[in-house]
Motif scaffolding. Structure first.
Motif, short mmCIF file in Angstrom:
data_model
loop_
_atom_site.label_atom_id
_atom_site.label_comp_id
_atom_site.label_asym_id
_atom_site.label_seq_id
_atom_site.Cartn_x
_atom_site.Cartn_y
_atom_site.Cartn_z
N PRO A 120 40.32 34.47 52.48
CA PRO A 120 41.26 33.42 52.05
C PRO A 120 42.62 33.67 52.72
CG PRO A 120 40.19 34.44 50.16
CD PRO A 120 39.85 35.28 51.35
N ASP A 121 43.22 32.62 53.22
CA ASP A 121 44.48 32.74 53.94
C ASP A 121 45.20 31.40 53.82
OD1 ASP A 121 46.47 32.71 55.86
OD2 ASP A 121 45.29 33.87 57.32
N PRO A 122 46.37 31.40 53.21
CA PRO A 122 47.07 30.12 52.97
C PRO A 122 47.31 29.34 54.26
CG PRO A 122 48.27 31.99 52.00
CD PRO A 122 47.12 32.57 52.73
N ASP A 123 47.37 30.08 55.39
CA ASP A 123 47.59 29.38 56.67
C ASP A 123 46.31 29.22 57.47
OD1 ASP A 123 50.33 29.45 56.09
OD2 ASP A 123 50.42 31.53 56.84
N GLY A 124 45.19 29.52 56.82
CA GLY A 124 43.90 29.50 57.52
C GLY A 124 43.53 28.10 58.02
N PRO A 125 42.81 28.03 59.12
CA PRO A 125 42.46 26.74 59.71
C PRO A 125 41.30 26.03 59.01
CG PRO A 125 41.57 28.52 61.05
CD PRO A 125 42.31 29.16 59.94
N LEU A 126 40.53 26.75 58.19
CA LEU A 126 39.35 26.14 57.57
C LEU A 126 39.65 25.78 56.12
CD1 LEU A 126 36.64 28.64 58.87
CD2 LEU A 126 37.19 26.38 59.80
N LEU A 127 39.35 24.55 55.76
CA LEU A 127 39.53 24.12 54.38
C LEU A 127 38.14 23.96 53.76
CD1 LEU A 127 41.69 23.21 52.29
CD2 LEU A 127 41.18 20.86 53.01
N ALA A 128 37.87 24.75 52.74
CA ALA A 128 36.52 24.74 52.17
C ALA A 128 36.59 24.53 50.67
CB ALA A 128 35.83 26.06 52.49
N GLU A 129 35.55 23.91 50.14
CA GLU A 129 35.47 23.71 48.70
C GLU A 129 34.38 24.63 48.14
OE1 GLU A 129 34.77 19.66 47.44
OE2 GLU A 129 34.14 20.38 45.45
N VAL A 130 34.74 25.41 47.14
CA VAL A 130 33.78 26.36 46.56
C VAL A 130 32.74 25.59 45.74
CG1 VAL A 130 33.51 28.33 45.01
CG2 VAL A 130 35.54 28.15 46.45
N GLU A 131 31.45 25.87 45.98
CA GLU A 131 30.40 25.20 45.21
C GLU A 131 29.73 26.14 44.22
OE1 GLU A 131 27.89 23.41 48.23
OE2 GLU A 131 28.89 21.48 47.89
N VAL A 132 29.34 27.31 44.71
CA VAL A 132 28.65 28.28 43.85
C VAL A 132 29.25 29.66 44.08
CG1 VAL A 132 26.43 29.38 43.30
CG2 VAL A 132 26.49 26.96 43.92
N ILE A 133 29.40 30.42 42.99
CA ILE A 133 29.94 31.79 43.12
C ILE A 133 28.84 32.76 42.75
CG2 ILE A 133 31.72 33.38 42.27
CD1 ILE A 133 32.96 30.40 41.40
N GLU A 134 28.55 33.71 43.63
CA GLU A 134 27.50 34.70 43.37
C GLU A 134 28.09 36.11 43.43
OE1 GLU A 134 24.79 33.82 46.53
OE2 GLU A 134 23.95 32.07 45.51
N PRO A 135 28.50 36.63 42.27
CA PRO A 135 29.03 37.99 42.31
C PRO A 135 27.87 39.01 42.35
CG PRO A 135 29.28 37.03 40.11
CD PRO A 135 28.51 36.05 40.93
N THR A 136 27.91 39.95 43.27
CA THR A 136 26.85 40.97 43.33
C THR A 136 27.38 42.31 42.85
OG1 THR A 136 27.39 41.63 45.58
CG2 THR A 136 25.81 39.84 45.35
N GLY A 137 28.64 42.34 42.44
CA GLY A 137 29.23 43.61 42.03
C GLY A 137 30.03 44.19 43.17
N ALA A 138 29.32 44.53 44.24
CA ALA A 138 30.00 45.10 45.40
C ALA A 138 30.81 44.04 46.12
CB ALA A 138 28.99 45.73 46.35
N GLU A 139 30.29 42.85 46.15
CA GLU A 139 31.03 41.77 46.81
C GLU A 139 30.82 40.46 46.07
OE1 GLU A 139 28.05 40.29 50.33
OE2 GLU A 139 29.37 42.00 50.80
N THR A 140 31.60 39.47 46.44
CA THR A 140 31.45 38.16 45.83
C THR A 140 31.10 37.17 46.94
OG1 THR A 140 33.18 38.78 44.27
CG2 THR A 140 32.62 36.44 44.38
N ASP A 141 29.95 36.53 46.80
CA ASP A 141 29.54 35.55 47.80
C ASP A 141 29.93 34.15 47.31
OD1 ASP A 141 28.49 37.64 49.15
OD2 ASP A 141 26.38 37.21 48.69
N LEU A 142 30.66 33.44 48.15
CA LEU A 142 31.04 32.07 47.78
C LEU A 142 30.26 31.11 48.67
CD1 LEU A 142 34.95 32.38 47.66
CD2 LEU A 142 33.32 32.72 45.79
N SER A 143 29.54 30.23 48.02
CA SER A 143 28.83 29.20 48.77
C SER A 143 29.74 27.98 48.79
CB SER A 143 27.50 28.93 48.06
OG SER A 143 26.83 27.92 48.71
N CYS A 144 30.24 27.64 49.99
CA CYS A 144 31.25 26.57 50.07
C CYS A 144 30.76 25.43 50.97
CB CYS A 144 32.55 27.10 50.67
SG CYS A 144 33.17 28.57 49.89
N ARG A 145 31.57 24.42 51.04
CA ARG A 145 31.32 23.32 51.97
C ARG A 145 32.61 23.09 52.76
NH1 ARG A 145 27.06 20.21 52.99
NH2 ARG A 145 25.76 21.50 51.66
N CYS A 146 32.43 23.00 54.07
CA CYS A 146 33.62 22.87 54.94
C CYS A 146 33.38 21.71 55.89
CB CYS A 146 33.84 24.18 55.70
SG CYS A 146 35.12 24.11 56.95
#
Lengths: 295, 374
Positions: B287-313
């Motif tokens: 995530p970066d406020p100045d980032g070039p990609l604008l994505a909408e979060v659809e599903v959040i999959e926390p695995t503990g070690a990391e968090t996978d975000l399934s988005c649409r861009c």
């Protein structure tokens, strides 16, 4: 759970169990009864033969149906054993049936393996011919067999009895189907391990099909032992007769004596009865295996 | 001398060629993994090497000797099958000694080698058992033991772990690798599991539709996939691929079809307007406020070690793998930027790799790597 509901639940469960005990399945009962009647119908001739064997001849020919003998005697059995050549016939039957069984199993094993595992030109045609051989019943070929065996000079010999009985396509087909069904990894593992065809067959495939082999061997043995038509044609001298053919001589030599005839039949059938009792499961399996194939 | 060489190896059924001109080599002592989706021909290739499948073109060499016409038993290989193929009527000790018995080895030698293999694999107490009396993991070990007693020059494994449960698979993976380190024997291992390939291989041979897509070290393939397919197959979650076009102008950048302009750190000499596919691994997005990609979060999959975000861009699916747990919610819009990793460029038509952003990936000391397209 409170005590009251526990008591109630126990009462309900007991009632359900009672209902289950009392409930009679009419269809099941009818089928059981029918099976019993059929079993009796199959069993009665055997029982009658056994009972007649242990009756004196006078009692056998006396009018009326007596299910249980008034006098027990082994006279008929003793007569057959001492006055006929039944022991020689026994020997002939044992030798020829065992030879037929061994040769049929060995040749079918090899043929089934080759048809299932080796790609050779004409394999499908050959298998088609083996399948087609069911169309022609053995009895239709019996004259040919007789002429052939006669020309080979093998009438009245063990070899003459054995050879035409080696035609057993059903055993080849059952083996082929079983070998087809063995996962190919076993074969490949053995090939990588260094096995050739004979090692594959005798050290991997055959041990994996022992129950099939046992079942096929038993039905082959029983059918060879019980075979009558071919031995009847191919054997003329009393010395070479099989027991199935020999027992017909008891009547010809001594006239109709029912007790002696049934005694000889009972003695002739005894080994197969014992085999049936010992190997019931394998025989049932063999019938299932060859079911739908056997002509 | 390479231990195993495939030179222009092909296989066809009549006019239908299922494999064409496959060439690669595996060095002595290497652990090579053939990986690819179902039906890609990896098992067939292994079976061709084993001598269980005929080849119709080219040459296979083991230790410099052409083995095309050599029967399987003379190729000095041992194979472990997916189903283990332990002979059900033989005890473990007989299963393991079978190949030596066929070779008429002296009984004492068979006993010694079976004993040694059993000790290596911890099978000492199972030798008198039948395969049906063993658990899946034990059977797997016996299958390995059967290969081990032969001391072959090449071990072949055909998806040996796929019949095990997830936990046992991870354990056996480590054991297999450990065993390889101990024995140092050349090993060729077939799997459809990219994690197995990445974790076990010294060298990966990536296959698709009877052809080799890329050969290389695991991280090399991960960091420099030769094409779009390899990029998507290796790595979990799979690499994001976004269509776009090279933008005209002073700063090299890609205008994404779904909206947004992605500046490229490296300057590719590509014609403006050229259609490309941009590949970004999910773990390289932040995530970066100045980032070039604008994505909408659809599903959040926390695995503990990391968090996978399934988005649409911009209408395209986009996976983001974050190391932090964050507080994300479905429907949230995020600005994202590629960080800490390369942006890959693929030709939109051929899907072949276009750039080598050398500056952004680690260098490899291995000069033996071979890539078909890379």
């Amino acid at each position: 759970m409170t005590g009251a509901t526990a008591t109630q639940a126990a009462r309900l469960l007991a009632a359900a169990a009672r209902r289950r005990r009392l409930r009679v399945d009419p269809m099941g009962a009818a089928l059981t009864a029918l099976t019993l009647v059929a079993a009796l119908a199959f069993f009665f001739p055997l029982y009658w033969a056994l009972v007649t064997t242990v009756k004196p001849e006078v009692e056998v020919v006396r009018p009326g149906l007596r299910l249980w003998p008034e006098t027990f005697t082994l006279e008929a059995c003793a007569f057959v054993l001492t006055n006929s050549r039944i022991l020689v016939w026994y020997l002939n039957s044992v030798v020829t049936s065992v030879a037929v069984t061994l040769l049929v199993i060995l040749s079918s094993l090899l043929a089934g393996y080759a048809l299932s595992q080796i790609a050779f030109p004409g394999r499908r045609l050959l298998y088609g011919m083996i399948l087609a051989s069911f169309i022609v019943p053995i009895s239709a070929l019996i004259v040919n067999h007789f002429l052939l065996v006669h020309r080979l000079g093998l009438l009245d010999s063990w070899a003459g009895i054995v050879l035409p009985q080696l035609i057993h396509p059903v055993v080849i087909i059952v083996y082929k189907q079983f070998f087809d069904a063995i996962p190919k990894e076993y074969r490949e593992a053995a090939v990588v391990d260094g096995a050739g065809h004979f090692q594959l067959l005798f050290r991997i495939f055959l041990p994996m099909t022992t129950s099939v082999t046992a079942a096929l061997a038993i039905i082959t043995l029983i059918s060879a032992w019980n075979n009558f038509l071919w031995p009847f044609l191919a054997q003329n001298s009393q010395e070479m007769m099989n027991v199935t053919v020999g027992i017909t001589q008891v009547r010809e030599a001594y006239g109709i004596r029912y007790a002696r005839e049934t005694a000889s039949a009972v003695i002739a059938g005894l080994p197969m009865v014992m085999l049936n009792l010992v190997f019931q499961r394998q025989i049932t399996r063999a019938i299932v295996l060859s079911g739908g194939i056997k002509a | 001398m390479p231990q195993v060489e495939f030179e222009k190896v092909g296989k066809s059924f009549g006019a239908l060629a299922v494999m064409r001109e496959l060439s690669f080599r595996i060095e002595d002592g290497e652990f090579a993994v053939l990986v690819g989706p179902s039906g890609c021909g990896k098992s067939t290739l292994l079976r061709m090497l084993a001598g269980l499948e005929e080849i119709t073109a080219g040459e296979i060499r083991i230790a410099g000797r052409a083995v095309n016409d050599l029967p399987a038993k003379d190729r000095d290989i041992a194979m472990v099958f997916q189903s283990y193929a332990l002979y059900p009527h033989m005890r473990v000790v007989e299963n393991m000694g079978f190949s030596l018995r066929l070779r008429r080895a002296p009984k004492a030698a068979i006993a010694e080698r079976v004993g040694a293999a059993a000790r290596t694999l911890g099978l000492d107490r199972l030798l008198e058992r039948y395969p049906r009396e063993l658990s899946g993991g034990q059977r797997q070990r016996v299958a390995m033991g059967r290969a081990l007693v032969r001391s072959p020059s090449v071990f072949l494994f055909d998806e040996p772990l796929s019949n095990l449960d997830a936990k046992l698979r991870v354990q056996m993976r480590t054991e297999l690798r450990h065993l390889h380190q101990k024995l140092g024997a050349t090993t060729i291992y077939v799997t459809h599991d990219q994690v197995e390939a990445m974790t076990m291989a010294d060298r990966i041979v990536m296959m698709r539709d009877g052809a080799i897509e890329q050969v290389g070290r695991p991280l090399e393939i991960y960091d420099r996939p030769a094409n779009h397919f390899v990029a998507g197959f290796i790595g979990s979650p799979a690499m994001n691929v976004l269509p776009g076009r090279i933008r005209a102008g002073a700063d090299p950048a890609v205008a994404l079809d779904g909206g947004g302009v992605l500046p490229l750190g490296h300057v590719p000499s590509l014609a403006p307007g050229r259609a490309v596919a941009v590949g970004i691994r999910p773990e390289h997005l932040r995530p970066d406020p100045d980032g070039p990609l604008l994505a909408e979060v659809e599903v959040i999959e926390p695995t503990g070690a990391e968090t996978d975000l399934s988005c649409r861009c911009g209408g395209q699916p986009l996976m983001v793998a974050l190391r932090d747990r964050g507080s994300y919610r479905p429907g949230q819009t995020l600005r994202l930027a590629p960080h800490a990793g390369p942006v890959h460029l693929f030709d939109a038509e051929t899907s072949a790799r276009l750039t080598h952003p050398e500056s952004m990936i680690q260098e490899y000391d291995d000069d033996r790597h071979e890539t078909r397209n890379g």
